[in-house]
Design a protein around this motif. Sequence first.
Motif, PDB file in Angstrom:
ATOM      1  N   GLU A 383       0.842  -1.249   0.184  1.00  0.00           N
ATOM      2  CA  GLU A 383      -0.029   0.033  -0.154  1.00  0.00           C
ATOM      3  C   GLU A 383       0.744   1.345   0.140  1.00  0.00           C
ATOM      4  N   ARG A 386       2.317   1.803  -3.433  1.00  0.00           N
ATOM      5  CA  ARG A 386       0.935   2.246  -4.320  1.00  0.00           C
ATOM      6  C   ARG A 386       1.077   3.619  -4.097  1.00  0.00           C
ATOM      7  N   ASN A 387       1.086   4.125  -2.900  1.00  0.00           N
ATOM      8  CA  ASN A 387       1.042   5.444  -2.688  1.00  0.00           C
ATOM      9  C   ASN A 387       2.240   6.275  -3.270  1.00  0.00           C
ATOM     10  N   ILE A 389       4.197   5.434  -5.819  1.00  0.00           N
ATOM     11  CA  ILE A 389       3.897   5.535  -7.229  1.00  0.00           C
ATOM     12  C   ILE A 389       2.835   6.686  -7.903  1.00  0.00           C
ATOM     13  N   ALA A 390       2.014   6.475  -6.873  1.00  0.00           N
ATOM     14  CA  ALA A 390       0.697   7.487  -7.155  1.00  0.00           C
ATOM     15  C   ALA A 390       1.062   8.846  -7.028  1.00  0.00           C
ATOM     16  N   GLU A 391       1.731   9.191  -5.956  1.00  0.00           N
ATOM     17  CA  GLU A 391       2.236  10.493  -5.512  1.00  0.00           C
ATOM     18  C   GLU A 391       3.353  10.920  -6.346  1.00  0.00           C
ATOM     19  N   LEU A 394       3.064   9.574 -10.500  1.00  0.00           N
ATOM     20  CA  LEU A 394       1.711  10.041 -11.303  1.00  0.00           C
ATOM     21  C   LEU A 394       1.639  11.253 -10.938  1.00  0.00           C
ATOM     22  N   GLY A 395       1.847  11.858  -9.782  1.00  0.00           N
ATOM     23  CA  GLY A 395       1.661  13.302  -9.494  1.00  0.00           C
ATOM     24  C   GLY A 395       0.473  13.500  -8.736  1.00  0.00           C
ATOM     25  N   LEU A 396      -0.185  12.402  -8.151  1.00  0.00           N
ATOM     26  CA  LEU A 396      -1.524  12.666  -7.534  1.00  0.00           C
ATOM     27  C   LEU A 396      -1.204  13.195  -6.123  1.00  0.00           C
ATOM     28  N   PRO A 397      -2.393  13.681  -5.706  1.00  0.00           N
ATOM     29  CA  PRO A 397      -2.087  14.534  -4.361  1.00  0.00           C
ATOM     30  C   PRO A 397      -1.879  13.433  -3.349  1.00  0.00           C
ATOM     31  N   ALA A 398      -0.945  14.271  -2.335  1.00  0.00           N
ATOM     32  CA  ALA A 398      -0.829  13.318  -1.086  1.00  0.00           C
ATOM     33  C   ALA A 398      -2.129  13.095  -0.368  1.00  0.00           C
ATOM     34  N   ASP A 399      -1.846  11.946   0.591  1.00  0.00           N
ATOM     35  CA  ASP A 399      -2.878  11.620   1.442  1.00  0.00           C
ATOM     36  C   ASP A 399      -3.340  12.744   2.401  1.00  0.00           C
ATOM     37  N   VAL A 400      -4.697  12.858   2.614  1.00  0.00           N
ATOM     38  CA  VAL A 400      -5.052  13.917   3.797  1.00  0.00           C
ATOM     39  C   VAL A 400      -4.529  13.313   4.902  1.00  0.00           C
TER      40      VAL A 400
ATOM     41  N   ARG B 253      -5.460   9.537 -14.818  1.00  0.00           N
ATOM     42  CA  ARG B 253      -4.724  10.446 -13.969  1.00  0.00           C
ATOM     43  C   ARG B 253      -5.274  11.936 -14.041  1.00  0.00           C
ATOM     44  N   LEU B 257      -7.122  14.408 -11.137  1.00  0.00           N
ATOM     45  CA  LEU B 257      -6.579  15.464 -10.431  1.00  0.00           C
ATOM     46  C   LEU B 257      -7.570  16.364 -10.486  1.00  0.00           C
ATOM     47  N   ARG B 264     -12.914  16.996  -2.078  1.00  0.00           N
ATOM     48  CA  ARG B 264     -11.455  16.676  -2.451  1.00  0.00           C
ATOM     49  C   ARG B 264     -11.275  16.233  -4.209  1.00  0.00           C
ATOM     50  N   GLY B 267      -8.535  11.811  -6.945  1.00  0.00           N
ATOM     51  CA  GLY B 267      -7.287  11.496  -7.012  1.00  0.00           C
ATOM     52  C   GLY B 267      -6.559  11.569  -5.538  1.00  0.00           C
ATOM     53  N   SER B 268      -7.113  12.063  -4.510  1.00  0.00           N
ATOM     54  CA  SER B 268      -6.449  11.952  -3.424  1.00  0.00           C
ATOM     55  C   SER B 268      -6.884  10.617  -2.581  1.00  0.00           C
ATOM     56  N   LYS B 273      -6.095   6.262  -6.149  1.00  0.00           N
ATOM     57  CA  LYS B 273      -4.734   6.371  -6.434  1.00  0.00           C
ATOM     58  C   LYS B 273      -4.017   5.053  -6.562  1.00  0.00           C
ATOM     59  N   HIS B 274      -4.292   3.831  -5.812  1.00  0.00           N
ATOM     60  CA  HIS B 274      -4.078   2.547  -5.876  1.00  0.00           C
ATOM     61  C   HIS B 274      -4.376   1.677  -7.116  1.00  0.00           C
ATOM     62  N   ALA B 277      -1.760   3.476  -9.676  1.00  0.00           N
ATOM     63  CA  ALA B 277      -0.729   2.710  -9.455  1.00  0.00           C
ATOM     64  C   ALA B 277      -0.540   1.458 -10.194  1.00  0.00           C
TER      65      ALA B 277
END
Lengths: 419, 378
Positions: A383, A386-387, A389-391, A394-400, B253, B257, B264, B267-268, B273-274, B277
């Motif tokens: 997990e 995957r975070n 890779i995603a962040e 792929l440039g997705l937002p960080a977790d809240v 993606r 976003l 929100r 994508g958050s 996200k997974h 990924a």
Amino acid sequence: MDFNDTPQEAAFRAEARAWIAANAPKHLEAELKRASFGSNGIASEDPLKAAKAWQKKKADAGWACLHWPKEYGGGARSAIERVIWGQEEGVYGALSGPFVIGHGMCGPTVMSWASEEHKRRLLPPLASGEEIWCQLFSEPAGGSDLAGLRTRAVKAEDGSGDWIINGQKIWTSGAQHSDWGLLITRTDPNVPKHKGLTMFFLSMKTPGVEVRPIKQANGKSEFNEVYFTDVRIPDSQRLGAVGQGWEVSLTTLMNERLSIGSGMSTGFPELFRLCMEMEIDGRAAVDDRAVRSKLAQFAVRQSGLKYTGMRAITALSKGETPGPENSIGKLVAGATMQELAMFALDLQGQSGVVWDETSPQNGRFQAMLMRSPATRIEGGSDEILRNIIAERVLGLPADVRVDKNVPFKDIPTSGRTKS
Amino acid sequence: MNLDFSDDQKALQDQVRRFLAARCTSAAVRAVAEGPQLFDRALYAGLAEMGVLGVAIPEAYGGLGLTHLELCLVAEELGRAIAPTPVASSIYLAAEFLLQAGTEAQKQAWLPKLAAGTAVGAFAFAEGQGETTPARIKTVARGGKLTGEKAAVLDGDVADVAIVAARTGEGDGPEAISLFLVDLAAEGVTREAVTTIDPTRSYARIAFKNAPAEPLGGAGEGWHIASQVLDRAAILMAFEQVGGADRALEMARDYALDRMAFGRPIGSFQAIKHMLADMYVSATLARSNCYYAAWALSAGAAELPVAAATARVSATQAFLHCAKNNIQVHGGMGFTWAFDCHLFYRRANALALALGSQSVWEDHLIARMRAGNAAEAA
């Protein structure tokens, strides 16, 4: 695109091959071929002793830690030469197990953050395998949420500048035979969690350090708990500034993913052999179309990992830095190993439940089945990867993050809820 | 060791990408999907003009005389743009058949036209349902005349010339099959357009009734030649699939976003996200397998058959995975005609079948690995 060696690479390969042929412990070859998860396969002598002997021999001849500078015990060789060495070392590479964490993670961190004097003292015996290192990061309260760690480092009251450590680490591989540890602690609970951390190194023989092996779910004990009771460390053993521990740890973690992810085995060649040898209704298992389909799916993951690794090496050799995309290595290998083990047992039918010397390949797949859950957790869980890779890819937002900007002492934890 | 394309090759790829971004827009793809034209003739002419159709065809036959590495990168861009053109049929298949098995006269007659885009070629192989095997090929060649029916030939209605697999011998073995070059304008050829899951490409059933045909390659060698060319085409098509997978991932993606829900960007959420990924993982594994296959193709390596099947299985899986999850990330909007998600979903599924289905290629892969193992053991 070219898979052939350049003349220089070919010369290096020939040199490495000749040295290995003349010096490798050939009497261990047959045992090493049985190397499996958490074991180098050696039973005829002390496996750690055998590992140390081969590492020292390599170091004396300049073949240890090939990519490190010579003054730190390395061979000052290129990334490509290191890969060629690995190809030539073959089964004897399984003897490197006890040094993987030291060479792959602790060493690079020391190299980036320690004083010159410490580097010259610590790195050569690390390279030669004379001293083994472990990584004291995870805690019962800080695994995936590593920055939630609670082991405290407090300045001694005697004015010596020393630090007094109290707390507990867990999942420490190889702590039981380590000489040194890389230790991340909390020095300030009054600031947000990432900002109050500080990194140290210490001798595992320091008074107050106690190592207790963990009996794991698969019955083995590769991992340990390490307890710290009033352990005193001089300030000179601090790596980075006070409060800079998170940044220092990132050096280690990125190297961890690189060294864990590259060249990870999925067990595919062994499964392929099983399917060639095993019979179903008087025919080889591989003659069954459903078996072939499944094998093909594992095969393309295995080769995809292999060539992703080669693309990373190509980038390295061009002077580029392989990025977080290497996180896919362990993510794919861990999940593949587990699915593959389940498939191998399924092929064995009701006898798949048996795990003894009558099991195919000496119980390799049963061992894989029972070890693979750990692979999906250690060094960054599926997990977390995957975070990443995603962040980061792929440039997705960080977790809240609800604990962001909250002083560490005010963050609710399992044992301490907000009042 | 170097598992990457050269700077010159990447520059060519970039040029093709910019050309397609300008000329092969969503509107252009939709014009073919929704309109009467069978493919985008202006776009195809533009590709020919740039020289990319003939990039791997020798200069003596009107091509640029570069390598298959360049063609792989062109294919990746065509896949990204889901280009509504017959490049795969005409270049990966017809031109490769001619290069591999054609006589000098056949090459002279057709390759310059294929490279210039003034003629289109196709490969007529499958008949009926299920995996194509020698036994399932019923089209018969006798005395230079073909009789039989081919199912859903990609670009069958726009092609000027087809390479046709037909029966020249008895029995179910591969030696019963030979290849023929057929001018599709000739008497005895009737074509009927077929509705398919991918309206951005055209398919046709082709019926031959005593149609004149000239042999391509030796009698009884057809199955063998076809296997070789299908491997080569599979690598090129795998690059199209990787291009398509990457684009589908980017679309998902970007949408993740942009789209807000529960206050929100979606994508958050880790669920999204997974998923993204995992799409990245399959696209990356496929790309790496494709690079290896590109090397095998350009070097004429002994590993080509295994590398081709590996790239094909991996790229098919990746494009299907990315295309279906692209719709999922888009939610309901992804299931509208107006959004492009379905165009990628359609193309991904059509390409997955175009050279033989996934289970067939999985079978090829393991059979070839076995053969390799046996050879190593011997």
